[in-house]
Design an enzyme around this catalytic site. Structure first.
Site, short mmCIF file in Angstrom:
data_model
loop_
_atom_site.label_atom_id
_atom_site.label_comp_id
_atom_site.label_asym_id
_atom_site.label_seq_id
_atom_site.Cartn_x
_atom_site.Cartn_y
_atom_site.Cartn_z
N HIS A 101 0.81 -1.21 0.00
CA HIS A 101 0.00 0.00 0.00
C HIS A 101 0.85 1.27 0.00
CE1 HIS A 101 0.32 -0.22 4.53
NE2 HIS A 101 0.34 1.08 4.40
N ASP A 131 0.14 -7.75 1.83
CA ASP A 131 0.47 -6.32 1.71
C ASP A 131 1.97 -6.10 1.66
OD1 ASP A 131 -0.11 -3.62 1.46
OD2 ASP A 131 -0.01 -3.26 3.61
N SER A 205 4.95 2.48 7.80
CA SER A 205 4.52 1.32 7.03
C SER A 205 5.62 0.86 6.09
CB SER A 205 3.27 1.66 6.22
OG SER A 205 2.15 1.71 7.03
#
Length: 480
Positions: A101, A131, A205
């Site tokens: 993402h 992910d 992230s």
């Protein structure tokens, strides 16, 4: 009378628990150069929506999974959407791991290193299910890389360190402990997250979560935060799940997961009791996909898979993960409970990506084989069993309800409100295929099978139900 001396109470001596590392400066110094900042840009039209990470609808973490986005709106013309995230080098040749993402939809990916240098990155492959994404840069000299550790050895309470790019502030180091393991946050089919209280914010992230040996044991992915900042609940993809994905992306540019070709559902306490199991464990096979790896009858509808390729299946969600991690085309041993007995069968796995294509073509679930006689004529008076009014699945009924020819069993024509069947949401039009793993073909079969279970002091009856298309499910109905 002689009085016996009473034993003295033993004082409980508190354990001497270390207060944590005095400093992680030496460790951080060795690792900082391997952690990178990732910036992406995407040119979009004015009427386009700003891209955002996709997670399952209704997830309780939906509000907190978005990455740190900045949009610059132009006057009537194209605009550029920028995204910031983190990553880490796993190979001195220039392979870098991050979250999918972070780079999803990007037209341009740039990697910023701790020494201030920047390199354009090429996307090598992505995996939506975990992910994860793998990037490649072309450095002029070997890069500082960090090794992947074994996350299975990590315990709740172990110290960990996160390094990343929160809110664009590169090279940020935070320390905490592992708060929990095996978290399911409904982000994907293989959720098995490490939860940590090490401060993780938007922009972290894709960054690494290290153990105290300097090994990556997790990839930071999501947070819970009403305010948008860290409140001490962050989640990382464990390396036990990520390592194989990263290797496949590096080798093939895509994932190649194993596929068993079955539909499964949880084994509840009621189902376990109905099957004569001591404990509620494993994954109940609710259907076998036509054309799949086990459509040859090696695994049957109603089997409970309790062990796969040497790994225990404690609950339903364990099975997809262990199957996905198994090599395609390799024969593995599968332990199932069938008709109250534990047996071992050998299956050869297909490829999940092929199975997903098969599912898109509308492949149906193979119905269980019925060795009994064809359908019998309906009785004059429709019997009622466990609150269900039953009827024979004759040609007229099949036509009226639009039931596929492949579906065999006994049709439920009505359900009494507040009955045991109504509690389990059985409704008119459902077809009873099996009771207690035995096929039924007439209302009389159903009554006799329930009577047999009553005589065995069973509290619940396990029913295999089909809808008019043949899709199967298992329910347990309380025997009154």
């Amino acid at each position: 009378m002689q009085v016996q001396p009473q034993p003295r109470a033993q004082a409980v001596v508190p354990l001497k628990v270390p207060q944590g590392p005095q400093s992680v400066a030496d460790l951080a110094e060795k690792l900082l150069d391997a952690v990178v900042n990732i910036s992406t840009s995407q040119n979009v039209k004015p009427d386009d929506q700003t891209p955002a990470p996709e997670i399952p609808e209704g997830s309780p973490f939906q509000d907190f999974f978005d990455e740190f986005f900045k949009g610059q709106q132009g006057e009537g013309g194209p605009r550029t959407v920028n995204s910031l995230g983190s990553g880490f080098v796993i190979d001195p040749a220039g392979f870098i791991v991050t979250n999918n993402h972070v780079i999803e939809g990007a037209d341009d990916i740039e990697v910023n290193f701790a020494n201030g240098s920047k390199l354009k990155a090429k996307l090598m492959g992505i995996d939506n299910k975990t992910d994860l994404a793998l990037l490649k840069v072309d450095p002029t000299a070997p890069l500082v890389a960090v090794p992947l550790g074994d996350s299975t050895k990590m315990r709740i309470g172990d110290w960990v360190m996160a390094i990343g790019n929160p809110f664009g502030l590169g090279g940020s180091v935070t320390v905490g402990i592992i708060s929990a393991r095996g978290r399911n946050i409904n982000a994907g089919p293989y959720d098995n997250f490490i939860q940590t209280d090490a401060a993780i914010n938007r922009g972290n992230s894709g960054g690494p979560l290290f153990n105290m040996k300097g090994e990556v044991i997790g990839i930071n992915t999501a947070i819970i935060s009403p305010s948008g900042g860290s409140i001490g609940i962050g989640f990382s993809v464990p390396t036990e799940l990520a390592a194989n994905v990263i290797q496949q992306l590096k080798e093939f540019g895509e994932t190649r997961r194993g596929w068993l070709g079955v539909r499964i559902q949880p084994v509840t306490d009621d189902i376990a009791e109905s099957l004569g199991m001591k404990d509620a464990k494993g994954a109940l096979v609710a259907g076998v996909i036509k054309g799949g790896p086990v459509d040859n009858g090696v695994i049957k509808t109603g089997d409970v898979i309790i062990r796969f390729a040497g790994k225990d299946v404690h609950e339903m969600r364990d099975l997809p993960r262990v199957v996905a991690e198994s090599p395609v085309g390799q024969a593995v041993d599968v332990v199932v409970i069938r008709e109250g007995k534990e047996i071992t069968v050998k299956v050869t796995l297909g490829r999940l990506e092929d199975g997903e294509k098969l599912a898109q073509t509308g492949a149906e679930t193979s119905p269980p084989k019925d060795d009994k006689a064809p359908e019998q004529k309906a009785e004059n008076k429709a019997p009622v069993v466990l609150g269900m009014t039953l009827g024979a699945l004759d040609a007229a009924t099949r036509k009226d309800l639009g039931v596929a020819e492949s579906v065999k069993g006994v049709v439920v024509t009505a359900v009494e409100p507040s009955s045991a069947a109504a509690e389990r949401r059985i409704q008119a039009g459902d077809i009873i295929v099996e009771i207690g793993q035995e096929a039924v073909s007439s209302p009389d079969d159903v009554a006799k099978r329930i009577a047999t279970l009553k005589s065995q002091d069973r509290r619940n009856a396990l029913l295999m139900l089909a809808d008019k298309t043949g899709a199967l499910r298992f329910v347990t109905v309380r025997i009154e």
